[in-house]
Design a protein around this motif. Structure first.
Motif, PDB file in Angstrom:
ATOM      1  N   ALA A  67       0.569  -1.193  -0.151  1.00 40.40           N
ATOM      2  CA  ALA A  67       0.292   0.235   0.429  1.00 40.40           C
ATOM      3  C   ALA A  67       0.416   1.303   0.274  1.00 40.40           C
ATOM      4  O   ALA A  67       0.621   2.011  -0.694  1.00 40.40           O
ATOM      5  N   ALA A  68       2.309   1.357   0.639  1.00 43.10           N
ATOM      6  CA  ALA A  68       2.664   2.225   0.227  1.00 43.10           C
ATOM      7  C   ALA A  68       3.146   3.126  -0.897  1.00 43.10           C
ATOM      8  O   ALA A  68       3.758   4.013  -0.702  1.00 43.10           O
ATOM      9  N   GLY A  69       3.353   2.061  -1.359  1.00 39.20           N
ATOM     10  CA  GLY A  69       3.717   2.123  -3.083  1.00 39.20           C
ATOM     11  C   GLY A  69       5.145   1.971  -3.146  1.00 39.20           C
ATOM     12  O   GLY A  69       5.857   1.756  -2.388  1.00 39.20           O
ATOM     13  N   LEU A  70       5.478   1.727  -4.071  1.00 37.58           N
ATOM     14  CA  LEU A  70       7.283   1.780  -5.272  1.00 37.58           C
ATOM     15  C   LEU A  70       8.131   2.920  -4.368  1.00 37.58           C
ATOM     16  O   LEU A  70       7.749   4.128  -4.437  1.00 37.58           O
ATOM     17  N   PRO A  71       9.179   2.392  -4.151  1.00 37.51           N
ATOM     18  CA  PRO A  71      10.103   3.654  -2.818  1.00 37.51           C
ATOM     19  C   PRO A  71      10.287   4.219  -4.997  1.00 37.51           C
ATOM     20  O   PRO A  71      10.507   5.996  -4.754  1.00 37.51           O
ATOM     21  N   GLU A  72      11.395   3.400  -5.487  1.00 38.82           N
ATOM     22  CA  GLU A  72      10.982   4.384  -6.734  1.00 38.82           C
ATOM     23  C   GLU A  72       9.800   5.708  -7.405  1.00 38.82           C
ATOM     24  O   GLU A  72       9.963   6.629  -7.738  1.00 38.82           O
ATOM     25  N   LEU A  73       9.486   5.051  -7.526  1.00 34.22           N
ATOM     26  CA  LEU A  73       7.809   5.741  -7.810  1.00 34.22           C
ATOM     27  C   LEU A  73       7.680   7.236  -6.929  1.00 34.22           C
ATOM     28  O   LEU A  73       7.552   9.075  -7.421  1.00 34.22           O
ATOM     29  N   ARG A  74       7.971   7.357  -5.915  1.00 39.46           N
ATOM     30  CA  ARG A  74       7.510   7.540  -4.362  1.00 39.46           C
ATOM     31  C   ARG A  74       9.182   9.410  -4.509  1.00 39.46           C
ATOM     32  O   ARG A  74       8.473   9.881  -4.811  1.00 39.46           O
ATOM     33  N   GLN A  75       9.716   8.379  -4.516  1.00 37.26           N
ATOM     34  CA  GLN A  75      11.565   9.117  -5.662  1.00 37.26           C
ATOM     35  C   GLN A  75      11.064  10.149  -6.086  1.00 37.26           C
ATOM     36  O   GLN A  75      11.206  11.126  -6.542  1.00 37.26           O
ATOM     37  N   ALA A  76      10.524   8.912  -7.406  1.00 40.81           N
ATOM     38  CA  ALA A  76      10.209  10.470  -8.662  1.00 40.81           C
ATOM     39  C   ALA A  76       9.672  11.211  -8.323  1.00 40.81           C
ATOM     40  O   ALA A  76       9.427  13.154  -9.034  1.00 40.81           O
ATOM     41  N   VAL A  77       8.833  11.224  -7.226  1.00 45.74           N
ATOM     42  CA  VAL A  77       7.896  12.645  -8.026  1.00 45.74           C
ATOM     43  C   VAL A  77       8.170  13.626  -6.651  1.00 45.74           C
ATOM     44  O   VAL A  77       8.051  14.586  -6.845  1.00 45.74           O
ATOM     45  N   ALA A  78       8.931  13.673  -5.306  1.00 45.77           N
ATOM     46  CA  ALA A  78       9.914  13.789  -5.065  1.00 45.77           C
ATOM     47  C   ALA A  78      10.839  14.594  -5.631  1.00 45.77           C
ATOM     48  O   ALA A  78      10.479  16.642  -5.217  1.00 45.77           O
ATOM     49  N   ALA A  79      11.778  13.812  -6.579  1.00 45.43           N
ATOM     50  CA  ALA A  79      12.184  14.678  -7.649  1.00 45.43           C
ATOM     51  C   ALA A  79      11.854  15.721  -8.498  1.00 45.43           C
ATOM     52  O   ALA A  79      11.985  16.732  -8.266  1.00 45.43           O
ATOM     53  N   TRP A  80      10.065  15.415  -9.136  1.00 44.63           N
ATOM     54  CA  TRP A  80       9.724  16.107  -9.534  1.00 44.63           C
ATOM     55  C   TRP A  80       9.236  17.130  -9.332  1.00 44.63           C
ATOM     56  O   TRP A  80       8.830  18.369  -9.654  1.00 44.63           O
ATOM     57  N   ALA A  81       8.556  17.494  -7.576  1.00 46.38           N
ATOM     58  CA  ALA A  81       8.547  18.787  -6.745  1.00 46.38           C
ATOM     59  C   ALA A  81       9.570  19.506  -6.269  1.00 46.38           C
ATOM     60  O   ALA A  81       9.262  20.617  -6.326  1.00 46.38           O
ATOM     61  N   ALA A  82      10.740  18.731  -6.575  1.00 47.87           N
ATOM     62  CA  ALA A  82      12.025  19.991  -6.297  1.00 47.87           C
ATOM     63  C   ALA A  82      12.103  20.444  -7.793  1.00 47.87           C
ATOM     64  O   ALA A  82      12.147  21.430  -7.359  1.00 47.87           O
ATOM     65  N   ARG A  83      11.944  19.845  -8.729  1.00 47.41           N
ATOM     66  CA  ARG A  83      11.907  20.513 -10.269  1.00 47.41           C
ATOM     67  C   ARG A  83      11.265  21.774 -10.341  1.00 47.41           C
ATOM     68  O   ARG A  83      11.179  22.687 -11.037  1.00 47.41           O
ATOM     69  N   ARG A  84      10.024  20.775  -9.920  1.00 52.28           N
ATOM     70  CA  ARG A  84       8.721  22.392 -10.926  1.00 52.28           C
ATOM     71  C   ARG A  84       8.599  23.232  -9.519  1.00 52.28           C
ATOM     72  O   ARG A  84       8.417  24.022 -10.607  1.00 52.28           O
ATOM     73  N   PHE A  85       8.859  22.754  -8.423  1.00 51.36           N
ATOM     74  CA  PHE A  85       8.247  23.690  -7.322  1.00 51.36           C
ATOM     75  C   PHE A  85       9.321  24.088  -6.488  1.00 51.36           C
ATOM     76  O   PHE A  85       8.827  25.183  -5.842  1.00 51.36           O
ATOM     77  N   GLY A  86      10.574  23.597  -6.940  1.00 53.95           N
ATOM     78  CA  GLY A  86      11.016  24.047  -5.735  1.00 53.95           C
ATOM     79  C   GLY A  86      11.404  23.601  -4.507  1.00 53.95           C
ATOM     80  O   GLY A  86      11.840  24.754  -3.806  1.00 53.95           O
ATOM     81  N   GLU A  88      10.775  21.171  -1.021  1.00 51.87           N
ATOM     82  CA  GLU A  88      11.465  19.528  -0.814  1.00 51.87           C
ATOM     83  C   GLU A  88      10.318  18.701   0.065  1.00 51.87           C
ATOM     84  O   GLU A  88       9.574  18.972   0.606  1.00 51.87           O
ATOM     85  N   LEU A  89      10.553  17.598  -0.795  1.00 56.95           N
ATOM     86  CA  LEU A  89       8.943  16.365  -0.565  1.00 56.95           C
ATOM     87  C   LEU A  89       9.711  15.270   0.224  1.00 56.95           C
ATOM     88  O   LEU A  89      10.638  14.728  -0.723  1.00 56.95           O
ATOM     89  N   ASP A  90       9.945  15.229   1.187  1.00 53.51           N
ATOM     90  CA  ASP A  90      10.200  13.726   1.771  1.00 53.51           C
ATOM     91  C   ASP A  90       9.514  12.379   0.773  1.00 53.51           C
ATOM     92  O   ASP A  90       8.520  12.393   1.084  1.00 53.51           O
ATOM     93  N   ALA A  91      10.148  11.346   0.304  1.00 53.51           N
ATOM     94  CA  ALA A  91       9.619  10.512  -0.399  1.00 53.51           C
ATOM     95  C   ALA A  91       9.148   9.518   0.222  1.00 53.51           C
ATOM     96  O   ALA A  91       7.322   8.778  -0.204  1.00 53.51           O
TER      97      ALA A  91
END
Ligand SMILES: Cc1ncc(COP(=O)(O)O)c(C=O)c1O
Length: 383
Positions: A67-86, A88-91
């Motif tokens: 249910a928590a989801g794959l770490p690689e997906l959560r990390q990709a979302v966090a990296a996108w949030a950093a690029r897109r909105f500058g 920091e989002l903990d995966a």
């Protein structure tokens, strides 16, 4: 004895877009042409690299996804949030969802607490119907905040009585907005997040259209200095034309994320792992999103030009895939939409999305460019 049935279900009208699809199907069955600007289901192709990642993700043995989801997906979302909105989002503070609809629908169940006087969900209208439907099925009182053109399609927070804020468990906002295409300033999120902490409710920001912009990049509630009491919902459906894959996320206040992680294993709506792997690729790439935005911009320009030539006014519509079009000469939404359909142009009457949608129709810029060009020809005859 009659079958027992939820009174919420019994009294609810057919989901508005089901009605719209029925009208289109009836016309097609009669051998008549339809250019379908009705439902916001993108018909842009999904990027080949994303499709390949999906295929590669299929394994011989695939157990239940966690249910928590794959770490690689959560990390990709966090990296996108950093690029897109500058930001920091903990995966670990990202929760993958099966598209955002199911998570939006069930969220009231996570936060509602009538015994503590928190029995109300506030939502904006015209708007996506799922905030209200989810609230009602959770047993909440749903209160609508009208989005009016004279207020830039932002809710009038000063008009909300103190008592309503006190009873609120959850307040939904959606910018860039479906259907008006309006964008919110960060100040709206700041004010609402302040009210959320003062009165003890959750601010839920549905940002499904954050990537479909034309001149100015929309802001996100993720950019708030303090995310306490705040949850942000986003999805690949519109950004990456992946409605059929079903993959979104919720992120925000760690306490809310922890509550969701306790709730979600009971409902079993985590995306399949091969979808999560494709989603990780989608969040990691911005080039395909740029191409989709350009395609929407071309279609938007085509329609804006056709409507302007006929003196039809377009309100809001700064971002998203929608045009929020004022009905000419006091014609009602349903009458105007029916008149357009007689000429083969299918649009959503504004009233399908709430009472304040009266006087408008919504064009979803989802047909191909070629189909849009045909739609423009049909419009020229209809208007
Ligand atoms: C405002 C809004 N939020 C959320 C969604 C849900 O999208 P999905 O469940 O495909 O992620 C939609 C879909 O049309 C929408 O318009």
């Amino acid at each position: 004895m009659p079958l027992p049935l939820s009174p919420v279900l019994r009294t609810q009208e057919t989901y508005p877009f089901v009605r719209l699809n029925e009208a289109a199907a009836a016309r097609r069955a009669a051998g008549l042409e339809v250019v379908d600007f009705g439902m916001g289901d993108p018909r842009e192709p999904t990027d080949p690299a994303i499709m390949q990642a999906l295929r590669d993700g299929v394994r011989e043995r695939m157990g239940y996804p966690a249910a928590a989801g794959l770490p690689e997906l959560r990390q990709a979302v966090a990296a996108w949030a950093a690029r897109r909105f500058g930001v920091e989002l903990d995966a670990d503070h990202v929760v993958p969802t099966l598209g955002s609809k199911e998570a939006i629908f069930s969220f009231a169940q996570v936060v509602l607490d009538p015994s503590a006087g928190k029995d109300t969900v506030l939502l904006t209208e015209p708007g996506y119907p799922v905030y209200e439907r989810g609230a009602l099925f959770a047993g909440a009182r749903a209160e609508r905040l009208p989005l009016l053109e004279r207020n830039g399609f932002l809710p009038d927070l000063d008009a909300v009585p103190e008592e309503t804020w006190r009873r609120a468990a959850l307040v939904w906002v959606n910018y860039p907005n479906n259907p008006t295409g309006a964008c919110a300033p960060l100040a709206l999120y700041e004010r609402l997040a302040g009210l959320a902490r003062e009165h003890g409710f959750v601010l839920a920001s549905d940002e499904a259209y954050s990537e479909l912009w034309f001149e100015q990049q929309p802001v996100s509630a993720l950019q708030l200095d303090e995310r306490t009491n705040v949850a942000v919902f986003n999805t690949l459906s519109k950004r990456s034309s992946m409605t059929g894959y079903r993959c979104g996320f919720v992120a925000g206040d760690p306490e809310l994320v922890a509550a969701l992680r306790r709730f979600r294993p009971s409902i079993g709506t985590v995306p399949q792992e091969f979808v999560q792997r494709a989603a990780a690729v989608a969040w990691s790439d911005d080039a395909h999103v740029e191409r989709a935005r350009s395609a929407y911009a071309r279609k938007r320009a085509l329609l804006l030009d056709a409507l302007a030539r006929k003196g039809v006014r377009v309100a809001g519509s700064e971002a998203t895939m929608y045009l929020w079009v004022a009905c000419p000469d006091g014609e009602s939404s349903e009458v105007f939409a029916a008149r357009l359909l007689e000429h083969g142009v299918l649009v959503a009457p504004g009233t399908f999305l709430g009472p304040s949608g009266e006087g408008y129709v919504r064009f979803a810029l989802v047909p191909t460019e070629e189909e849009c060009a045909r739609g423009v020809e049909l419009l020229a005859r209809a208007l």
